[in-house]
Scaffold this motif. Structure first.
Motif, PDB file in Angstrom:
ATOM      1  N   LYS A   1       0.496   9.752  -5.039  1.00 27.05           N
ATOM      2  CA  LYS A   1       0.852  11.106  -4.586  1.00 27.05           C
ATOM      3  C   LYS A   1       1.615  11.871  -5.657  1.00 27.05           C
ATOM      4  O   LYS A   1       1.398  13.069  -5.833  1.00 27.05           O
TER       5      LYS A   1
ATOM      6  N   MET B   1      -6.784  11.802  -1.606  1.00 27.44           N
ATOM      7  CA  MET B   1      -6.363  11.557  -2.990  1.00 27.44           C
ATOM      8  C   MET B   1      -7.526  11.069  -3.852  1.00 27.44           C
ATOM      9  O   MET B   1      -7.686  11.506  -4.995  1.00 27.44           O
TER      10      MET B   1
ATOM     11  N   PRO C   1       0.810  -1.222   0.000  1.00 24.05           N
ATOM     12  CA  PRO C   1       0.000   0.000   0.000  1.00 24.05           C
ATOM     13  C   PRO C   1       0.845   1.274   0.000  1.00 24.05           C
ATOM     14  O   PRO C   1       0.521   2.227  -0.712  1.00 24.05           O
ATOM     15  N   GLU C   2       1.938   1.288   0.746  1.00 24.53           N
ATOM     16  CA  GLU C   2       2.764   2.504   0.783  1.00 24.53           C
ATOM     17  C   GLU C   2       3.428   2.784  -0.559  1.00 24.53           C
ATOM     18  O   GLU C   2       3.635   3.945  -0.921  1.00 24.53           O
TER      19      GLU C   2
ATOM     20  N   LEU D   1      -7.795   0.895  -1.743  1.00 22.32           N
ATOM     21  CA  LEU D   1      -6.998   1.303  -0.577  1.00 22.32           C
ATOM     22  C   LEU D   1      -7.883   1.920   0.504  1.00 22.32           C
ATOM     23  O   LEU D   1      -7.736   1.614   1.690  1.00 22.32           O
TER      24      LEU D   1
ATOM     25  N   GLN E   1       2.036   1.934  -3.501  1.00 20.92           N
ATOM     26  CA  GLN E   1       0.935   2.451  -4.316  1.00 20.92           C
ATOM     27  C   GLN E   1       0.686   3.928  -3.994  1.00 20.92           C
ATOM     28  O   GLN E   1       0.542   4.753  -4.899  1.00 20.92           O
ATOM     29  N   ARG E   2       0.656   4.229  -2.698  1.00 18.89           N
ATOM     30  CA  ARG E   2       0.403   5.619  -2.278  1.00 18.89           C
ATOM     31  C   ARG E   2       1.450   6.572  -2.838  1.00 18.89           C
ATOM     32  O   ARG E   2       1.128   7.686  -3.242  1.00 18.89           O
ATOM     33  N   SER E   3       2.690   6.138  -2.842  1.00 18.79           N
ATOM     34  CA  SER E   3       3.755   7.004  -3.369  1.00 18.79           C
ATOM     35  C   SER E   3       3.505   7.344  -4.830  1.00 18.79           C
ATOM     36  O   SER E   3       3.665   8.497  -5.242  1.00 18.79           O
TER      37      SER E   3
ATOM     38  N   ASP F   1      -7.436   4.957   5.395  1.00 18.24           N
ATOM     39  CA  ASP F   1      -6.509   6.047   5.705  1.00 18.24           C
ATOM     40  C   ASP F   1      -7.077   7.362   5.155  1.00 18.24           C
ATOM     41  O   ASP F   1      -7.388   7.461   3.968  1.00 18.24           O
TER      42      ASP F   1
ATOM     43  N   ASP G   1      -5.651   8.709   1.960  1.00 15.16           N
ATOM     44  CA  ASP G   1      -6.149   8.037   0.758  1.00 15.16           C
ATOM     45  C   ASP G   1      -7.484   8.638   0.337  1.00 15.16           C
ATOM     46  O   ASP G   1      -7.756   8.804  -0.848  1.00 15.16           O
TER      47      ASP G   1
ATOM     48  N   LEU H   1      -7.377   3.209  -5.871  1.00 13.69           N
ATOM     49  CA  LEU H   1      -7.470   4.082  -4.695  1.00 13.69           C
ATOM     50  C   LEU H   1      -8.696   3.732  -3.849  1.00 13.69           C
ATOM     51  O   LEU H   1      -8.624   3.732  -2.617  1.00 13.69           O
TER      52      LEU H   1
END
Length: 141
Positions: A52, A96, A44-45, A84, A47-49, A90, A93, A81
């Motif tokens: 972002k 975003m 997940p981190e 997530l 994907q988040r990067s 989160d 998330d 997304l």
């Protein structure tokens, strides 16, 4: 592509397009990346990067007047997304995902997602910068 190194290399190519001012090519790269069935296999981190870099990018076109390439990339980001948000809850998330809905013109969905993220973040830390950011986004809708 569930290999992290391959993900990093793909993102580097996209970022190079961005820095070179080739925004349509960068957005096409993001669209292709987020559309890959194995993108969701990344941590997940990670994907988040990637999200972002695209969604919170400095110098992006106005989200209220997006380019066609920008719309397609944000449309491709919605499903992973949403996964997530559903899985991890989160609030960042949520922010975003809400931004993706703004770009797509789904203002009611954006508002609902921002508000849900704000409710979670208020319970965690009502004085956080994220609370402020979500409140600002809600006020602009």
């Amino acid at each position: 592509m569930a290999n992290k190194e391959e993900l990093v290399q793909t993102v580097k190519v996209i970022v190079k397009h961005w820095r070179d001012g080739q925004l349509d090519e960068a957005y096409a790269g993001y669209r292709d990346l987020f559309s890959r069935p194995d993108f969701a296999e990344h941590r997940p981190e990670d994907q988040r990067s990637a999200f972002k870099l695209m969604i919170m990018a400095k110098g992006a076109p106005n989200p209220e007047r997006p380019t066609d390439a920008m719309v397609e990339a944000h449309r491709a980001a919605v499903e992973p997304l949403t996964n997530l948000v559903t899985t991890h809850g989160d609030p960042a998330d949520h922010e975003m995902l809400g931004m993706c809905h703004v770009v797509l013109g789904n203002i009611e969905s954006a508002s609902a997602v921002f508000r849900a993220g704000l409710n979670i973040e208020r319970q965690r830390n009502p004085q956080s910068d994220l609370c402020g950011s979500l409140m600002k986004r809600i006020s602009l809708i």
